[in-house]
Write an enzyme that holds these catalytic residues in place. Structure first.
Site, PDB file in Angstrom:
ATOM      1  N   ARG A 237      82.242  44.622   3.663  1.00  0.00           N
ATOM      2  CA  ARG A 237      83.262  43.949   4.459  1.00  0.00           C
ATOM      3  C   ARG A 237      83.218  42.463   4.122  1.00  0.00           C
ATOM      4  O   ARG A 237      82.127  41.893   3.975  1.00  0.00           O
ATOM      5  CB  ARG A 237      83.003  44.135   5.973  1.00  0.00           C
ATOM      6  CG  ARG A 237      83.365  45.503   6.535  1.00  0.00           C
ATOM      7  CD  ARG A 237      84.879  45.734   6.536  1.00  0.00           C
ATOM      8  NE  ARG A 237      85.250  47.000   7.136  1.00  0.00           N
ATOM      9  CZ  ARG A 237      85.376  48.160   6.485  1.00  0.00           C
ATOM     10  NH1 ARG A 237      85.146  48.228   5.187  1.00  0.00           N
ATOM     11  NH2 ARG A 237      85.741  49.258   7.121  1.00  0.00           N
ATOM     12  N   GLU A 266      92.279  40.025   5.266  1.00  0.00           N
ATOM     13  CA  GLU A 266      92.979  40.931   4.346  1.00  0.00           C
ATOM     14  C   GLU A 266      94.389  41.184   4.859  1.00  0.00           C
ATOM     15  O   GLU A 266      94.561  41.386   6.051  1.00  0.00           O
ATOM     16  CB  GLU A 266      92.211  42.253   4.249  1.00  0.00           C
ATOM     17  CG  GLU A 266      90.839  42.055   3.610  1.00  0.00           C
ATOM     18  CD  GLU A 266      90.059  43.355   3.422  1.00  0.00           C
ATOM     19  OE1 GLU A 266      90.598  44.444   3.708  1.00  0.00           O
ATOM     20  OE2 GLU A 266      88.903  43.261   2.989  1.00  0.00           O
ATOM     21  N   HIS A 285      90.760  46.034  -1.599  1.00  0.00           N
ATOM     22  CA  HIS A 285      90.070  46.958  -0.691  1.00  0.00           C
ATOM     23  C   HIS A 285      90.384  48.433  -1.034  1.00  0.00           C
ATOM     24  O   HIS A 285      91.000  49.147  -0.235  1.00  0.00           O
ATOM     25  CB  HIS A 285      90.422  46.645   0.770  1.00  0.00           C
ATOM     26  CG  HIS A 285      89.392  47.155   1.739  1.00  0.00           C
ATOM     27  ND1 HIS A 285      89.102  46.540   2.925  1.00  0.00           N
ATOM     28  CD2 HIS A 285      88.578  48.250   1.703  1.00  0.00           C
ATOM     29  CE1 HIS A 285      88.173  47.215   3.574  1.00  0.00           C
ATOM     30  NE2 HIS A 285      87.837  48.275   2.836  1.00  0.00           N
TER      31      HIS A 285
HETATM   32  C1  GLV Z   1      86.688  51.348   3.953  1.00  0.00           C
HETATM   33  O1  GLV Z   1      86.432  50.192   3.841  1.00  0.00           O
HETATM   34  C2  GLV Z   1      86.068  52.205   4.909  1.00  0.00           C
HETATM   35  O2  GLV Z   1      85.419  51.706   5.829  1.00  0.00           O
HETATM   36  O3  GLV Z   1      86.227  53.425   4.788  1.00  0.00           O
END
Ligand code: GLV
Length: 319
Positions: A237, A266, A285
């Site tokens: 993250r 984001e 991401h």
């Molecule tokens: C993606 O970042 C997730 O948490 O699945």
């Protein structure tokens, strides 16, 4: 029963819900999160919510959801959900660990390779017609094979990254809240302090969840400890990293490069200072984004929703 689904999902997935329940409300737009106001309106009489990491499931929202039995997120991370508040209200919270482990480890390794061996720069050189000749030191980067990798957070994904690192004959260091004997036995991983890991690793890979404890855990002091040749990879993250400190470390070349799949905010703005640097590789991401894995995640998120609606224990409940 009414189920709210905050993102477009394949028909076969939505049908798993619409075949069972009278009302399944799916947010109409493909590329945008459901607006907050709409979600607040829909949640009032909803029994189930199939959400994802772009929705904020906070106290305000939960307090309006008088019938809600389950919040099921299509993600392993659940830092967007006030789990304590949900539990207080008797709402079960589900997520999708396990099925995304290998895809996310693949992407982590892809980013590690792309960043250290400057793959994106290489493509730019060709596209921009700057490739004039083969050169002995053209686009030379950092060697992966045999290097030392430091994995911060030896959970499921950390283990799968270690498996890949072993295939590249890497020396594996790790830091974790507790020792992971399986990692030590299976991959010769060495447990070490954070400082030792930062000082000794050629690759520092961050794989911890986002919590109060991990907030900006990698900042100026941590970047200063890293080698000048270190490559930093974050597929966890963005909030786990102090982005100003990362910018300074990259800009002053006190570390070699960074590969990031996640950001403090984001989507990151294209005008963000980080994106002006050339020792950085960025992705939007997409850690778990293989077609196969995303389908498995969606199915699991639906199964968690159904379990919650039927008063059963979820397949993967957030503990
Ligand atoms: C993606 O970042 C997730 O948490 O699945």
């Amino acid at each position: 029963m009414k189920v709210v689904v905050t993102r477009q999902l394949p028909n076969e997935i939505i049908e798993m819900l619409s075949n069972r329940y009278e009302e399944v409300v799916v947010w109409e737009k493909e590329d945008e999160p459901i607006p907050r106001e709409r979600l607040l309106r829909e949640i009032v009489d909803a029994d189930g919510l199939l959400t994802n990491l772009t929705d904020k499931i906070d106290k305000e929202l939960l307090s309006q959801a008088t019938k809600l039995k389950v919040v099921s997120t299509l993600a392993v991370g659940f830092d967007n959900i006030d789990v304590v508040e949900a539990k207080k209200r008797g709402i079960q919270v589900g997520h999708t660990p396990g099925v995304l482990t290998e895809a996310t480890a693949d992407l982590t390794f892809a980013l590690l390779l792309a960043t250290s061996r400057r793959l994106v720069e290489g493509m730019d050189v060709i596209r921009e017609n700057r490739w004039t000749s083969w050169g002995p030191f053209l686009l030379t980067g950092q060697q992966v094979h045999g290097a030392t990798i430091g994995i911060i957070g030896m959970g499921r994904i950390g283990m799968s990254v270690a498996k890949r690192a072993k295939g590249f004959s890497m020396n594996i260091l790790y830091h974790n809240r507790t020792r992971h004997l399986e990692a030590e036995e299976e991959f010769d991983a060495t447990y070490c302090s954070m400082d030792d890991l930062l000082e000794q690793s050629d690759f520092v890979v961050l794989l911890v969840p986002s919590t109060k404890e991990t907030h900006k855990m990698i900042g100026t002091a941590e970047f200063e400890r890293m080698k000048k040749t270190a490559v930093f990879i974050n597929t966890s993250r963005g909030t786990n990293v102090d982005e100003d400190a990362l910018y300074k470390a990259l800009e002053s070349q006190s570390i070699y490069a960074a590969g990031l799949d996640v950001f403090e905010e984001e989507p990151i703005s294209a005008s963000h200072p980080l994106l002006k640097l050339n020792n950085i590789t960025v992705l939007p991401h997409v850690g778990s984004a293989s077609i196969q894995t995303r389908l498995q995640m969606a199915k699991l998120a639906v199964d968690n929703t159904i379990c919650g609606l039927e008063g059963k224990t979820l397949i993967h409940e957030v503990k």
